[in-house]
Design a protein around this motif. Structure first.
Motif, mmCIF file in Angstrom:
data_model
loop_
_atom_site.group_PDB
_atom_site.id
_atom_site.type_symbol
_atom_site.label_atom_id
_atom_site.label_comp_id
_atom_site.label_asym_id
_atom_site.label_seq_id
_atom_site.Cartn_x
_atom_site.Cartn_y
_atom_site.Cartn_z
ATOM 1 N N LYS A 18 -0.183 10.900 -3.491
ATOM 2 C CA LYS A 18 0.087 12.319 -3.210
ATOM 3 C C LYS A 18 -0.303 13.239 -4.360
ATOM 4 O O LYS A 18 -0.249 14.463 -4.224
ATOM 5 C CB LYS A 18 1.580 12.502 -2.898
ATOM 6 C CG LYS A 18 2.036 11.766 -1.642
ATOM 7 C CD LYS A 18 1.419 12.357 -0.386
ATOM 8 C CE LYS A 18 1.942 11.658 0.850
ATOM 9 N NZ LYS A 18 1.382 12.227 2.080
ATOM 10 N N ARG A 44 0.829 -1.198 0.000
ATOM 11 C CA ARG A 44 0.000 0.000 0.000
ATOM 12 C C ARG A 44 0.876 1.266 0.000
ATOM 13 O O ARG A 44 2.025 1.232 0.409
ATOM 14 C CB ARG A 44 -0.944 0.012 1.209
ATOM 15 C CG ARG A 44 -0.219 0.038 2.552
ATOM 16 C CD ARG A 44 -0.936 0.844 3.606
ATOM 17 N NE ARG A 44 -0.992 2.237 3.303
ATOM 18 C CZ ARG A 44 0.028 3.083 3.486
ATOM 19 N NH1 ARG A 44 1.187 2.663 3.936
ATOM 20 N NH2 ARG A 44 -0.101 4.368 3.199
ATOM 21 N N TYR A 45 0.320 2.324 -0.476
ATOM 22 C CA TYR A 45 1.037 3.606 -0.446
ATOM 23 C C TYR A 45 0.016 4.727 -0.413
ATOM 24 O O TYR A 45 -1.147 4.535 -0.754
ATOM 25 C CB TYR A 45 1.945 3.750 -1.684
ATOM 26 C CG TYR A 45 1.194 3.681 -2.984
ATOM 27 C CD1 TYR A 45 0.699 4.829 -3.585
ATOM 28 C CD2 TYR A 45 0.948 2.453 -3.599
ATOM 29 C CE1 TYR A 45 -0.022 4.755 -4.770
ATOM 30 C CE2 TYR A 45 0.231 2.367 -4.777
ATOM 31 C CZ TYR A 45 -0.242 3.523 -5.363
ATOM 32 O OH TYR A 45 -0.964 3.454 -6.528
ATOM 33 N N THR A 46 0.470 5.886 0.025
ATOM 34 C CA THR A 46 -0.409 7.048 0.085
ATOM 35 C C THR A 46 -0.251 7.854 -1.200
ATOM 36 O O THR A 46 0.851 8.279 -1.532
ATOM 37 C CB THR A 46 -0.032 7.930 1.292
ATOM 38 O OG1 THR A 46 -0.112 7.132 2.462
ATOM 39 C CG2 THR A 46 -0.966 9.111 1.415
ATOM 40 N N LYS A 105 -4.514 18.194 -4.093
ATOM 41 C CA LYS A 105 -5.048 16.852 -3.812
ATOM 42 C C LYS A 105 -6.572 16.906 -3.746
ATOM 43 O O LYS A 105 -7.273 16.063 -4.305
ATOM 44 C CB LYS A 105 -4.502 16.310 -2.487
ATOM 45 C CG LYS A 105 -2.987 16.192 -2.436
ATOM 46 C CD LYS A 105 -2.557 15.565 -1.109
ATOM 47 C CE LYS A 105 -1.061 15.512 -0.959
ATOM 48 N NZ LYS A 105 -0.455 16.705 -0.380
ATOM 49 N N TYR A 165 -0.136 22.987 0.231
ATOM 50 C CA TYR A 165 0.391 21.808 -0.475
ATOM 51 C C TYR A 165 -0.664 20.713 -0.608
ATOM 52 O O TYR A 165 -0.511 19.781 -1.388
ATOM 53 C CB TYR A 165 1.641 21.267 0.237
ATOM 54 C CG TYR A 165 1.497 21.138 1.733
ATOM 55 C CD1 TYR A 165 1.897 22.171 2.581
ATOM 56 C CD2 TYR A 165 0.935 19.998 2.296
ATOM 57 C CE1 TYR A 165 1.739 22.076 3.959
ATOM 58 C CE2 TYR A 165 0.776 19.889 3.663
ATOM 59 C CZ TYR A 165 1.185 20.931 4.488
ATOM 60 O OH TYR A 165 1.016 20.825 5.851
ATOM 61 N N ASN A 166 -1.732 20.824 0.159
ATOM 62 C CA ASN A 166 -2.813 19.831 0.049
ATOM 63 C C ASN A 166 -3.903 20.236 -0.941
ATOM 64 O O ASN A 166 -4.733 19.408 -1.320
ATOM 65 C CB ASN A 166 -3.461 19.593 1.413
ATOM 66 C CG ASN A 166 -2.595 18.741 2.331
ATOM 67 O OD1 ASN A 166 -1.936 17.811 1.864
ATOM 68 N ND2 ASN A 166 -2.583 19.053 3.609
#
Ligand SMILES: Cc1cc2nc3c(=O)[nH]c(=O)nc-3n(C[C@H](O)[C@H](O)[C@H](O)COP(=O)(O)O)c2cc1C
Length: 124
Positions: A14, A10-12, A74, A70-71
């Motif tokens: 970005k 799994r990974y987040t 997303k 920075y979000n």
């Protein structure tokens, strides 16, 4: 299912491809999983806000402008954004509603079992 292997893979994410949409059936399955998340004494102290339109995502993205810019991409580019909200109060209406649903789901053998569950949840 080998859950350790899944955890290692799994990974987040970005960055999101704004042109891609999660199929509705997949979203529905994810929301169904959220609805069935376990909670202390089945108190379900939450609700979820799902933003899936450009307008609603832009509205939520405003919350990132002060210090969390920075979000922002997303929230704007993701297919769906889910806000996890917690209840700050356990209201009578909510406690009664959970108890009624449990009864409707056939969780109680009799009125005594229902009363015990009600008392126990309110204690915790
Ligand atoms: C306290 C805390 C704050 C975080 N804030 C952000 C954030 O604002 N934006 C973001 O994309 N990830 C944020 N993360 C997530 C981490 O960058 C990381 O993606 C996450 O811990 C999962 O690990 P992974 O990237 O190896 O999957 C935060 C993590 C922690 C522990």
């Amino acid at each position: 299912m080998d859950t350790v292997s899944l955890a290692k893979r799994r990974y987040t994410t970005k960055a999101y491809d704004a042109s891609r949409r999660i199929p509705q059936a997949t979203v529905d399955a994810l929301l169904e999983q959220l609805r069935h998340s376990p909670s202390s004494v089945n108190s379900q102290p939450w609700h979820f806000i799902v933003a899936d339109s450009a307008e609603s995502k832009a509205r939520l993205a405003k919350s990132t402008s002060q210090g969390y810019a920075y979000n922002t991409p997303k929230l704007l580019d993701a297919s769906h954004v889910i806000v996890f909200c917690t209840r700050t109060e356990m209201t009578e209406a909510h406690l009664d509603s959970v108890l009624d649903q449990e009864a409707a789901d056939g969780r109680f053998r009799d009125d005594q079992a229902r009363a015990a569950q009600n008392q126990s949840r309110r204690h915790y």
